[in-house]
Enzyme design. Structure first.
Site, mmCIF file in Angstrom:
data_model
loop_
_atom_site.group_PDB
_atom_site.id
_atom_site.type_symbol
_atom_site.label_atom_id
_atom_site.label_comp_id
_atom_site.label_asym_id
_atom_site.label_seq_id
_atom_site.Cartn_x
_atom_site.Cartn_y
_atom_site.Cartn_z
ATOM 1 N N HIS A 366 -2.279 8.186 -2.513
ATOM 2 C CA HIS A 366 -1.239 9.028 -2.664
ATOM 3 C C HIS A 366 -1.481 9.835 -3.914
ATOM 4 O O HIS A 366 -1.880 9.335 -5.135
ATOM 5 C CB HIS A 366 0.017 8.485 -2.596
ATOM 6 C CG HIS A 366 0.230 7.588 -3.570
ATOM 7 N ND1 HIS A 366 1.177 7.887 -4.691
ATOM 8 C CD2 HIS A 366 0.288 6.110 -3.429
ATOM 9 C CE1 HIS A 366 1.299 6.810 -5.274
ATOM 10 N NE2 HIS A 366 1.039 5.843 -4.781
ATOM 11 N N CYS A 385 -1.080 0.472 -4.016
ATOM 12 C CA CYS A 385 -1.576 1.581 -3.522
ATOM 13 C C CYS A 385 -2.467 2.223 -4.640
ATOM 14 O O CYS A 385 -2.369 1.778 -5.856
ATOM 15 C CB CYS A 385 -0.469 2.487 -3.223
ATOM 16 S SG CYS A 385 0.418 2.213 -1.540
#
Length: 482
Positions: A366, A385
């Protein structure tokens, strides 16, 4: 962005039927006397194992010599001479070595949960039987190791570091070490060092190999890297060779690879690296898992549904008023609880783009509004992440084959609407943990082992070899060291 170490997989249990009193049981329905009992189909027996012909004396001699090369393949820290094997014992040792080279020495049942990259199972018996019958054992053995240059260059590097170990290793440096001592120490690993080269250039090259800021000065972190023991460097090489053995024998030619330890993302097209960017990967307490999957879609202007682990640990303690000021929303759940959502926008923790792929850890790639970390050499700071330095450029590559999306990613972002964009074709993604990688000349670059996986894996390799491999040494190994 869940913490992988907090993930718990559901356990499936088969419950037996408890005996009930006859008075409590419902009578079975009447069955017509003409109804035939159900036919039980027998389970076919597995085919017998492929027979392996008896080895000739010449084949036995070659096979015993080949089994003495386990240390050269990183399957044990040291090799010992063992009595020649014969007959079934020799065949079993060959089969075991073939499986170790083909899918790894460590059984996947002994993996950590976050080592979610699982090698495909192989049966080496048919190929070994064919090689014996055709007298082609050397050709058979040459097909067993991973076909990747990354493995072969590490194998050459391993031989180099074993030679350094056998010569006594290297001295411990201090900030006051003489320049000639520093130069000689670095030259043990870097054959490009010359007496005429400026010491600052020699140190800078070493710092780049260790993933450190190339200041050219013997700072604390540079000294720490130079003073890592040669046995630990061998352990790192062994661990990375094992991870290569977990990789499939062919990879999609178009793929995204993330080196978790180095915090770098690389894009491959036509099996060639075409671009790379800095990333931010999981901190040591929020480890990014090793896995493979496929990116199937991109969420533009994504909201962040905060994982409960992060909400309970970091956000709820701030209080509702503080969360409201920061733009978070507290949402009631159907179960009567509460969860936190950060709406889409320029301050969202996910930035403007989220790249989705299926995995049991709820991790993804992301964007991020926090850009400062990308200029740092310490970029292991996420909750698991992967934050991207150039997410728009990556998204544009992935949608370029769709005329309606090509060049439109920024336009979609500027529209401010949350929407999911399906990719024209899914893109393979590999999250890998490479802490040692070598050039063709055997010069190995190292990264820190932030998760402590290298030494643990080297110990598991050594322990597995001692259990299964009759040529493995049982003492004086990396596994026996603290």
């Amino acid at each position: 962005m869940n913490r992988p170490d907090l993930i718990r997989f559901p356990l499936l249990a088969l419950a037996g039927l408890a005996a009930m009193p006859l008075s409590a049981q419902t009578p079975p329905p009447a069955v017509a006397p003409t109804m035939a009992p159900p036919t039980v189909q027998p389970i076919p027996a597995p085919p017998p194992p492929v027979p392996i012909p008896a080895l000739s004396p010449a084949q036995e001699a070659w096979a015993n010599g080949w089994l003495q090369t386990g240390a050269a393949q990183g399957l044990m820290a040291r090799q010992r001479a063992s009595a020649p094997l014969k007959g079934e014992a020799l065949v079993n040792a060959l089969l075991d070595r073939a499986k170790a080279l083909g899918t790894g020495r460590v059984d996947s049942a002994d993996f950590l949960e976050v080592w979610a990259l699982r090698p495909a199972a192989i049966d080496p018996r048919p190929a070994l039987a064919k090689a014996v019958s055709e007298d082609k054992l050397p050709a058979w053995a040459s097909t067993l190791t991973p076909p990747w240059a990354g493995y072969e260059t590490l194998r050459k590097g391993l031989a180099k570091y074993e030679a350094i170990r056998d010569r006594g290793g290297w001295p411990t440096l201090t900030a006051s070490s003489a320049p000639d001592v520093v130069r000689a120490r670095i030259a043990l690993e870097d054959p490009a060092v010359t007496r005429e080269e400026k010491l600052v250039d020699v140190i800078q090259r070493a710092q780049r190999r260790y993933g450190l800021e190339p200041t050219g000065q013997l700072g604390a972190r540079t000294l720490e890297a130079l003073n890592v023991g040669v046995d630990d460097r061998i352990a790192a090489i062994m661990a990375n060779m094992e991870r290569w053995r977990w990789m499939p024998r062919s990879l999609p030619v178009n793929r995204v690879q993330v080196n978790i330890a180095a915090a770098v993302l690389t894009v491959f097209e036509g099996d060639q690296p075409v671009t790379s960017m800095r990333a931010v990967t999981g901190s040591p307490t929020n480890q990014t898992p090793m896995l493979s999957s496929s990116i199937h879609s991109i969420v533009v202007n994504p909201p962040w549904n905060v994982p409960m682990s992060i909400a309970n640990r970091e956000l709820f303690p701030k209080g509702r008023a503080a969360l409201a000021r920061q733009g978070y929303k507290i949402i009631k759940t159907p179960e009567g609880g509460e969860r936190i959502v950060q709406p889409a926008g320029p301050n969202s923790a996910l930035g403007r783009l989220k790249f989705d792929f299926n995995n049991p850890f709820a991790v993804y790639l992301h964007d991020t509004p926090s850009r400062g970390k990308f200029s740092s050499y310490d970029r292991l700071a996420s909750h698991g992440c992967i934050r991207l330095e150039k997410p728009v450029a990556l998204a544009e590559r992935m949608v370029a084959a769709d005329p309606s999306l090509n060049g439109q990613i920024q336009t979609l972002i500027d529209a401010g609407k949350t929407q999911r964009v399906s990719l024209p074709s899914q893109v393979a993604v590999y999250l890998l943990y490479w802490t040692a990688f070598a050039g063709n000349n055997g010069t190995v670059s190292f990264r820190a082992d932030p998760y402590g996986w290298d030494k643990l894996l080297a110990q598991k390799i050594e322990a597995s070899s001692r259990r299964a491999d009759p040529t493995a040494i049982a003492s004086n190994s990396i596994a026996s060291k603290d």
